[in-house]
Motif scaffolding. Structure first.
Motif, PDB file in Angstrom:
ATOM      1  N   GLN A 147       0.857  -1.190   0.000  1.00  0.00           N
ATOM      2  CA  GLN A 147       0.000   0.000   0.000  1.00  0.00           C
ATOM      3  C   GLN A 147       0.904   1.255   0.000  1.00  0.00           C
ATOM      4  O   GLN A 147       0.427   2.366   0.262  1.00  0.00           O
ATOM      5  N   SER A 148       2.170   1.067  -0.286  1.00  0.00           N
ATOM      6  CA  SER A 148       3.121   2.178  -0.226  1.00  0.00           C
ATOM      7  C   SER A 148       2.776   3.289  -1.219  1.00  0.00           C
ATOM      8  O   SER A 148       2.875   4.480  -0.907  1.00  0.00           O
ATOM      9  N   GLY A 149       2.366   2.895  -2.428  1.00  0.00           N
ATOM     10  CA  GLY A 149       2.026   3.896  -3.427  1.00  0.00           C
ATOM     11  C   GLY A 149       0.812   4.702  -2.989  1.00  0.00           C
ATOM     12  O   GLY A 149       0.790   5.927  -3.112  1.00  0.00           O
ATOM     13  N   GLN A 150      -0.165   4.015  -2.473  1.00  0.00           N
ATOM     14  CA  GLN A 150      -1.376   4.695  -2.008  1.00  0.00           C
ATOM     15  C   GLN A 150      -1.070   5.614  -0.829  1.00  0.00           C
ATOM     16  O   GLN A 150      -1.623   6.714  -0.723  1.00  0.00           O
TER      17      GLN A 150
ATOM     18  N   ALA B 195       1.810   7.130  -0.250  1.00  0.00           N
ATOM     19  CA  ALA B 195       2.481   8.312  -0.815  1.00  0.00           C
ATOM     20  C   ALA B 195       1.451   9.250  -1.435  1.00  0.00           C
ATOM     21  O   ALA B 195       1.496  10.462  -1.266  1.00  0.00           O
ATOM     22  N   PHE B 196       0.515   8.654  -2.148  1.00  0.00           N
ATOM     23  CA  PHE B 196      -0.508   9.418  -2.869  1.00  0.00           C
ATOM     24  C   PHE B 196      -1.417  10.186  -1.907  1.00  0.00           C
ATOM     25  O   PHE B 196      -1.734  11.350  -2.136  1.00  0.00           O
TER      26      PHE B 196
END
Lengths: 318, 318, 318, 318
Positions: free
Chosen positions: A256-259, A261-262
């Motif tokens: 869920q790292s991208g989420q 960051a987002f």
């Protein structure tokens, strides 16, 4: 009356006293009920699901908390940051010949990717990478556990940081997948020490326990250009603190790292014990804890609290 | 005599005149010779390998360049940022039901991951994700190409931005893998319009050409909280500019994104035409171009120039 | 003057005395020099590459051999057939709840597939499947090793069948990938006994040694509807001998099984020690041995000899 | 009073008149109700689920049937055998440079494996392989469809074999995944002709319809050493008929091929129209049809009927 701190290129209009905001966010978080306490080991499954804590430690020394912020919990994967820190100090850039620094795009315990990548873990924040880091520590320290514990206690500014031996034992008993990862790396000649000793260090490290207040202090050097704001000691270079923060930004929150960051925009690391620590460069550290996890293995209430606080104060580094 | 700009929580001691620094970095970059010009389509393979340009556009309106900064090149995957921007504006958050925002941990054109993820691309910066974005544009605009071109020209502040029709044709002829990605998404019902029309938009968009100066201007709104510093128009919300920057930070540099975050620490996007654009929030945009690519598909000299400049000026957001 | 034996629906015009044909095939085989002796463990790497043997044992009791047919070699994966036989006898069809019977389409030691299939090996002829079979034996026999050795000696009609303890030790020391497979299955709860004990049985079993003559006798029951032609004992049912032969036909020759079926058309099993045994239902057993392996892990000369003999005599079951 | 036929090395005690056995098996099969009619295209979804047919055609010319044995159905993937036959005749062994002969260990329409294997399909019985075969036919015949239809009509001994144009159309409209497979092979330069033309041939071929009686006749040459028992024409060599049967044995029944070999022991091919054809070398052909499919895509009742008949008559080749 505001304390203008600079972060992400923008003044953070953080009030002198965050307490009312933290309190309000905690109350809202307690209505989030869609997580599930980790149950892969009995010692974690027994933790009460209604614990909830939120701490903000700013670089000027203020520590503000709400909820169960003095209750020690199992930091689990958050310990990977401490392990990485110690290994980077010890072996320098040669570390990156044995582990990459790329986001994995896979579950944290993926063995498929490790096979493709010929036993070179994608980054030190997934299990395979942290086991490799454990191998580095075991291979370079005569007593890797006390070296790590000593460093962690120093960072947290407290001798009252312990390892939960019941969790350690439980990890070992239910750690077959981690054993598989370790042996697979061994088969690619990417483990130097005895596999069982390496795994023992890894399981031990995952069993570190601390409170959100201790953890917030322990990570403060990452927000302060490598210097511990409490002791004044330069723990690592500014450069290396940025590099660790970069790793946490791309790979710290499982798949869920991208989420994260987002929606939040901060370097952060979570653990299946329900803890999440987020770094706000040049401002401070946010630490949240609540045991129930979402489907990615991140604390459901912890995600909520950190997102609310970051958005409220405008903390995104982007 | 320095122009203190705030970014990443730290004052950037950028001299009023970066020109000598840029010149020196360009000269060093020209000694980097380990890349290889993209040869998957003839139109790109023919570009001279010794082109090299570096531009910095700061938010106060200064544009400093060295090298071939007025020579138009094929921006290729960098166009994905413009496409995403237009789609986000048009369909809002519903976009994220059809494409994720996670780093892929895979090559940019991986079909394996698209299969696992049931036709939902990992993010809009890999090919599958950008093809999906093309589907959104084709489905929601009666003339998706002119809508995009008009937006891009507005952002760049120039009507002199064109599509290279030879490259467009060449992409189409050699685009079998992209066709495979599109049809696979179609098989999962994640393409709404006619596949061939969607692919045509995608190939067309990849063939946009501009100079580093035009491109730096075109992306400046992302460094300026969503507002174009040239026209003064609010292109998107501060929130959405942070979200796009977050995506670029985790997924903008192909399978070298983690390493780029680690060593540079800026949101960025590259293309196989040899261009790289990096966003420095609240400071400006850096744009580099040189055709030879490293093994990840990123410009070898471009990587060098942006890393040198960012480290020199201390630009990491972390 | 021919001994018409029926197989594959067609009379085999096998001469009373195959000796000249075997001799001629052996001589041609010795000119095949494109293989490479297994070197993953020192004990195997030291075996002389010019050993070569070919044995045909027919159901009427004739045993014809050429070359080094009385020299014991490490049967390695061929032991998987004996292990499977013993497990099938002991636990019956419930075995197939824990291991499938499908060809794998993957290398013999693939961990990727085991992950996808949630710890259920594709078949008992790949390493993961044979380790699972070892678990069954360890779990159901108080002394699994002596139970297996006793069965094997009985089938071979000789007490002179041994385990090479140097190979056993060497396998254990270089068996990290097999450990990874075992622990991964454990993590899916598909290993019941202690992992280290299971692996020990597996490595031990791989170290069984025998000559082509012993091995040909030992597998003869599979060509004879389950009945040992030497002792007259019904080892298993006709049905089960057909089922084991079916498994060998689809999965016995590593990732060259399809090609072996296509070009030879017989159930067969090979091992990295250089042995191959092929079953000719209602006719007999062919056993070949020569250490150098092709890229699939099958004996290069062994493949040649068995293909030549089978085509010469028209032995394909199809 | 029995007609001793030789197969698999054992006399088949097949009664002169199988009719009562077939009737009894059909009645039992009609109680099997756990399948589901293929619904990926409307034209197949509409077929009545209670159709059921079983035909045995022996090499002496007897054709025995029960149920709906004169009703034409969509043979779907069974057509892959005819396509392969025609391509093998036309291009000989060079065919195997572009397609392998190994079982896939994957679903019939896997794109993951095709990517790993660099655009070389694992075998001609999976979709990618059959699309490649279509490319061979389109590239080598000026009119590939009529060449194939003419061969099929000759084998079936009937001009009354047709293509269902509604199914053809429907396949094309819902064939996005097959398009993805074709374009992926194209991207690896393993498709020579125009992709759309190749796909059109493939979809057309899948839409061939015939009855179980026609199909049993059409495949009889594979049971008769390459010679059509009806016309007396040698369709292919004995060698090539064995090779095709070998392929069917390892790869003909989708990802249930191993289980089919294990429980039935005959070369066979199935299609999602509900047909299954099994070859009994030197005896004849069994053909079953019933639309509802099991989870592997094989006719549930068809599997039951062929297994019962094969076990009853002892037909396993192993």
């Amino acid at each position: 009356m505001t304390n203008d701190v600079i972060s992400g290129g923008q003044p953070i209009h953080a009030p002198d006293n965050l307490q009312p905001l933290l309190e309000s966010i905690l109350q809202q978080a307690l209505t989030v009920n869609d997580g599930k306490v980790a149950d892969y080991i009995p010692a974690l499954a027994e933790v009460k699901s209604d614990y909830c804590a939120l701490t903000v430690a700013t670089l000027d020394g203020n520590v503000m908390s709400v909820g169960d912020a003095d209750k020690a919990f199992s930091i689990q994967s958050i310990s990977k940051v401490f392990g990485l820190m110690l290994a980077m100090e010890r072996v320098g850039d040669s570390l990156w010949e044995r582990v990459q620094m790329e986001p994995s795009g896979q579950p944290f315990n993926s063995i498929v990717q490790l096979e493709w990548e010929q036993g070179i873990p994608r980054n030190p924040m997934i299990n395979a990478g942290a086991i490799l880091i454990s191998d580095v520590l075991v291979s370079h320290y005569s007593a890797s556990k006390s070296a790590l514990l000593s460093m962690v206690r120093g960072l947290c500014g407290s001798e009252e940081v312990y390892v939960d031996y019941r969790v350690h034992e439980s990890e070992r008993e239910h750690g077959a997948r981690n054993s598989a990862l370790a042996y697979l790396m061994k088969s690619f000649n990417n483990i130097e020490s005895d596999v069982e000793e390496v795994l023992d260090h890894y399981f031990w490290q995952c069993a570190l326990t601390m409170s959100t207040e201790q953890l917030a202090r322990g990570m403060a050097f990452l927000a302060n250009r490598g210097k511990c704001p409490h002791s004044g000691r330069q723990i690592t270079t500014h450069r290396d603190s940025q590099r660790i923060n970069a790793l946490l930004s791309t790979s710290g929150m499982y798949d869920q790292s991208g989420q994260f960051a987002f929606t939040v925009g901060l370097p952060a690391k979570s653990g299946v014990g329900g803890g999440i620590v987020a770094i706000v460069p040049d401002y401070g550290v946010i630490c949240a804890w609540s045991p129930p996890l979402n489907s990615y293995g991140n604390s459901a209430r912890g995600m909520y609290m950190i997102r609310e606080l970051a958005n409220n104060l405008g903390l995104s580094v982007y």
